[in-house]
Design a protein around this motif. Structure first.
Motif, mmCIF file in Angstrom:
data_model
loop_
_atom_site.group_PDB
_atom_site.id
_atom_site.type_symbol
_atom_site.label_atom_id
_atom_site.label_comp_id
_atom_site.label_asym_id
_atom_site.label_seq_id
_atom_site.Cartn_x
_atom_site.Cartn_y
_atom_site.Cartn_z
ATOM 1 N N GLY A 1 0.872 -1.118 -0.110
ATOM 2 C CA GLY A 1 0.086 0.089 0.169
ATOM 3 C C GLY A 1 0.774 1.327 0.025
ATOM 4 N N VAL A 2 1.947 1.192 -0.249
ATOM 5 C CA VAL A 2 3.013 2.395 -0.074
ATOM 6 C C VAL A 2 3.243 2.737 -1.755
ATOM 7 C CG1 VAL A 2 5.377 3.132 0.219
ATOM 8 C CG2 VAL A 2 4.300 1.440 1.816
ATOM 9 N N ASN A 3 3.047 4.050 -1.934
ATOM 10 C CA ASN A 3 3.204 4.524 -3.210
ATOM 11 C C ASN A 3 4.552 5.512 -3.215
ATOM 12 O OD1 ASN A 3 2.958 5.302 -5.517
ATOM 13 N ND2 ASN A 3 1.380 6.631 -5.543
ATOM 14 N N VAL A 4 5.480 5.203 -3.967
ATOM 15 C CA VAL A 4 6.862 5.907 -4.091
ATOM 16 C C VAL A 4 6.646 6.513 -5.439
ATOM 17 C CG1 VAL A 4 9.415 5.728 -4.183
ATOM 18 C CG2 VAL A 4 8.008 4.305 -2.627
ATOM 19 N N GLN B 1 3.988 8.051 -0.062
ATOM 20 C CA GLN B 1 2.751 7.854 0.541
ATOM 21 C C GLN B 1 2.400 6.633 0.951
ATOM 22 O OE1 GLN B 1 -0.022 10.124 0.965
ATOM 23 N NE2 GLN B 1 -0.473 8.821 2.532
ATOM 24 N N THR B 2 2.432 6.398 2.481
ATOM 25 C CA THR B 2 2.118 5.085 3.045
ATOM 26 C C THR B 2 0.736 4.862 3.199
ATOM 27 O OG1 THR B 2 2.000 6.287 5.411
ATOM 28 C CG2 THR B 2 4.114 5.443 4.274
ATOM 29 N N GLY B 3 0.439 3.540 3.245
ATOM 30 C CA GLY B 3 -0.794 3.049 3.540
ATOM 31 C C GLY B 3 -1.104 2.786 4.764
ATOM 32 N N SER C 1 5.204 6.734 9.384
ATOM 33 C CA SER C 1 3.897 6.346 10.120
ATOM 34 C C SER C 1 2.754 5.974 8.832
ATOM 35 C CB SER C 1 3.144 7.331 11.178
ATOM 36 O OG SER C 1 4.076 7.336 12.086
ATOM 37 N N SER C 2 1.775 5.145 9.274
ATOM 38 C CA SER C 2 0.692 4.930 8.290
ATOM 39 C C SER C 2 -0.001 6.340 7.715
ATOM 40 C CB SER C 2 -0.169 4.194 8.969
ATOM 41 O OG SER C 2 -0.743 4.476 10.048
ATOM 42 N N ILE D 1 11.578 2.768 5.290
ATOM 43 C CA ILE D 1 11.744 3.045 3.579
ATOM 44 C C ILE D 1 13.107 3.894 3.623
ATOM 45 C CG2 ILE D 1 10.059 4.792 3.477
ATOM 46 C CD1 ILE D 1 9.583 3.342 0.530
ATOM 47 N N TYR D 2 13.998 3.405 2.841
ATOM 48 C CA TYR D 2 15.388 4.367 2.775
ATOM 49 C C TYR D 2 15.832 4.405 1.500
ATOM 50 C CZ TYR D 2 15.107 1.979 7.562
ATOM 51 O OH TYR D 2 14.697 1.714 8.884
#
Length: 182
Positions: A56-59, A96-98, A132-133, A104-105
């Motif tokens: 659910g993370v958008n990079v 953008q986290t879910g 954080s979420s 994340i690095y």
């Protein structure tokens, strides 16, 4: 003649002070960490690179900046040793986290360029890490390069993970591997 000299001398003095103290209009400065470099050019390219394949993370990388320095500088990389550089390639990330807190690095990633160079990110930029979420964070990652001319793509590889108590969770760790043309 004396009257002209008295009038002209102060004007010439003022003009010469201005000429010798004014910097050229084309002079650019680029500062990274605590070092300032003279830049020949700074070009920004918009990109639409994104990866939403994990948890659910958008990079996104929404822009890339190419900084060409006015001369070669000696660079002491914490990861890649000492070498001469003539620029930096900078990637601007928007993450953008879910529904999960993630680590994340991108600032600890490895970056390969279309000119055959590969370097690790090497600066004090540290906006990433624990996010954080349901949070959006953004920041730059700057990579020193020996030759910026002709670079038109970058491969970015960096790691991410999240904490879980489920020992069977195979998605806990992820390596991003993004190819970005600009």
């Amino acid at each position: 003649m004396k009257k002209i000299g008295k009038f002209l001398l102060p004007i010439l003095a003022f003009v010469s002070i201005f000429i010798f103290t004014a910097s050229p209009a084309s002079a650019k400065k680029f500062t990274l960490d605590y070092d300032t470099y003279n830049a020949k050019s700074i070009k920004t390219y918009k990109t639409n690179a994104s990866d939403s394949s994990w948890s659910g993370v958008n990079v996104k990388v929404n822009k890339i900046q190419v900084v060409k320095l006015a001369k070669k500088y000696k660079y002491n990389s914490a990861n890649d040793g000492k070498f001469k550089i003539n620029g930096f390639i900078r990637l601007h990330y928007v993450i953008q986290t879910g529904s999960k807190d993630v680590n994340i690095y991108p600032t600890q990633g490895t970056y390969s360029f279309s000119n055959g160079e590969q370097h690790q990110a090497d600066s004090l930029e540290n906006w990433d890490g624990s996010i954080s979420s349901h949070v959006k964070k953004s920041g730059w990652v700057s990579i020193p390069v020996q030759k910026v001319s002709g670079v038109n793509s970058v491969r970015a590889k960096f790691d991410a993970n999240y904490d879980t108590d489920n020992v069977d969770d195979d998605n806990q760790y992820h390596t991003y591997d993004m190819n970005i043309n600009f």
